[in-house]
Motif scaffolding. Sequence first.
Motif, mmCIF file in Angstrom:
data_model
loop_
_atom_site.group_PDB
_atom_site.id
_atom_site.type_symbol
_atom_site.label_atom_id
_atom_site.label_comp_id
_atom_site.label_asym_id
_atom_site.label_seq_id
_atom_site.Cartn_x
_atom_site.Cartn_y
_atom_site.Cartn_z
ATOM 1 N N LEU A 136 48.448 -5.297 49.846
ATOM 2 C CA LEU A 136 48.833 -5.402 48.440
ATOM 3 C C LEU A 136 49.679 -6.645 48.205
ATOM 4 O O LEU A 136 49.557 -7.316 47.169
ATOM 5 N N ILE A 141 50.398 -8.488 44.514
ATOM 6 C CA ILE A 141 51.047 -7.394 43.796
ATOM 7 C C ILE A 141 52.529 -7.377 44.164
ATOM 8 O O ILE A 141 52.873 -7.264 45.350
ATOM 9 N N ARG A 147 54.854 -0.287 45.152
ATOM 10 C CA ARG A 147 53.662 -0.079 44.336
ATOM 11 C C ARG A 147 52.558 0.643 45.091
ATOM 12 O O ARG A 147 51.651 1.213 44.477
ATOM 13 N N PHE A 155 48.522 0.957 36.928
ATOM 14 C CA PHE A 155 48.320 -0.482 37.083
ATOM 15 C C PHE A 155 47.552 -1.032 35.882
ATOM 16 O O PHE A 155 46.747 -0.327 35.276
ATOM 17 N N SER A 156 47.772 -2.293 35.582
ATOM 18 C CA SER A 156 46.970 -2.976 34.565
ATOM 19 C C SER A 156 45.575 -3.247 35.131
ATOM 20 O O SER A 156 45.325 -3.091 36.337
ATOM 21 N N MET A 159 45.708 -5.877 37.871
ATOM 22 C CA MET A 159 46.320 -5.360 39.095
ATOM 23 C C MET A 159 45.389 -4.384 39.812
ATOM 24 O O MET A 159 45.338 -4.337 41.036
ATOM 25 N N ARG A 160 44.649 -3.584 39.039
ATOM 26 C CA ARG A 160 43.664 -2.681 39.676
ATOM 27 C C ARG A 160 42.597 -3.496 40.405
ATOM 28 O O ARG A 160 42.144 -3.103 41.487
ATOM 29 N N ARG A 162 43.052 -6.358 41.779
ATOM 30 C CA ARG A 162 43.697 -6.828 43.008
ATOM 31 C C ARG A 162 43.734 -5.720 44.058
ATOM 32 O O ARG A 162 43.563 -5.989 45.256
ATOM 33 N N VAL A 189 44.062 -13.792 33.426
ATOM 34 C CA VAL A 189 43.908 -12.906 34.586
ATOM 35 C C VAL A 189 42.609 -13.213 35.328
ATOM 36 O O VAL A 189 42.563 -13.178 36.562
#
Length: 338
Positions: A136, A141, A147, A155-156, A159-160, A162, A189
Motif C-alpha cells: 500500500l 497510499i 489504512r 477509500f476514494s 485510492m481503491r 491503487r 487521478v
Amino acid sequence: MAGEPLLRVSDLTVTFPTGRGPVRAVEGLGFSVHRGRTLGIVGESGSGKSVTSLAVMGLHTGAEVTGSVVLDGRELTGLAERELNRLRGRRMAMIFQDPLSALHPYYTVGEQIAEHHRVHFGSRRAASRRRAAELLGEVGIPEPALRAGAYPHQFSGGMRQRVMIAMALACEPELLIADEPTTALDVTVQAQILELIARLQEQRALAVVLITHDLGVVARVAHEVLVMYGGRAVEQAPVDALFAAPAHPYTRGLLDSLPRLDDGDDEPLRAIPGSPPSLLDPAPGCAFAPRCPRAAAAAPAERTRCEDTRPELRSAEGHLVACHLSPHTAAHARRGTR
C-alpha cells in the motif's frame, strides 16, 4: 525486438453460446508483449477488448476459447483450472475495471492483499499483513499500516484503484493486464494512476497489456497499439507511428473524434457515424465497411470488395493493417508488382 516475448497470443477466438445463436466476440486475434513493454488495446465498447483480457487470464466460463496463449513458453489454452490458479497472481495478474466490485466489501483491504500473498507464498499471517502494508505504501497510499485496516468503501475511487494495483503486484507477477484502470476517475487521478503503473513497470520490468477506449491514455504510456473493431484486429503499430499516420479508416475516425486544443467553443465533436456491427450476424466482408468513408467514396467494384471480402492483416509501412483500401497497403501492393 530481440528476445522472445513474455506473452504471445495467436489466432485467439472466443465464442459465447446464446439463445439467438453463437456470438464470436473475438476472432483470430494475435499479438505479443515483451518484458518492460506496454501494449495498448483500444476500440469502442463491444470491440472485444475485455473479452480478450479475460481469455488470456483463463477467466471465461461458458465460452469456447480456441487458439494459443503462451506465457513465457507455456501454453495456457486448455490448461486445467488448478494449474491456472497457480499462475494467476503469481505469474500474471489483472487490474479490473471497477475496483469497488472487485474488492470484497466485508474484509479490510489489508486482509485481502495479505490473503492473496499468503495463498501463493504460504507465508505466515503476520508476514503477509506486513507485506500488504508495504505494498500500500509502494502504490502511494498515505499511512499504509493504518489504512490497511480500512474497508473498500472508506477509500476514494483513485485510492481503491491503487489498492487493486497493490493486490495485483502482491505476488511479483511478470505480466500485468490493466482493464480500463482509469475509468470514472478525474483527469488528475487518471494521470497519477498511469504514472504509477509506468513507474512500477520500469522498476519490475513488467509486461503490461493496457485495455482502454481512451487514446490519450494510450499515447501516454503504451509502446505498441492494437486497434480492435468487431472482435478483430484492424491495425497494429508502434504508438508514434499510429498517431502520426493511422492506416485504417477506423483508427483515423478514433483519432479525429478526439477534441483538439484549437477547436472553438462551439465546435462539435467529430463522431464516427453509424453503429458497431452485430456479432450475432456478422457481415461477410469488412465489419467497418458500412461506416467507412473510404469505402463510401470508392469505386463500385472496390466498395463491393469491402462489403463481400474480409481483409486480413498485412504488413505495410511499419503497420499491420486490415483494409483493402488503405493507402499503406495500396502502396505496398504497387511496389510488389514492379
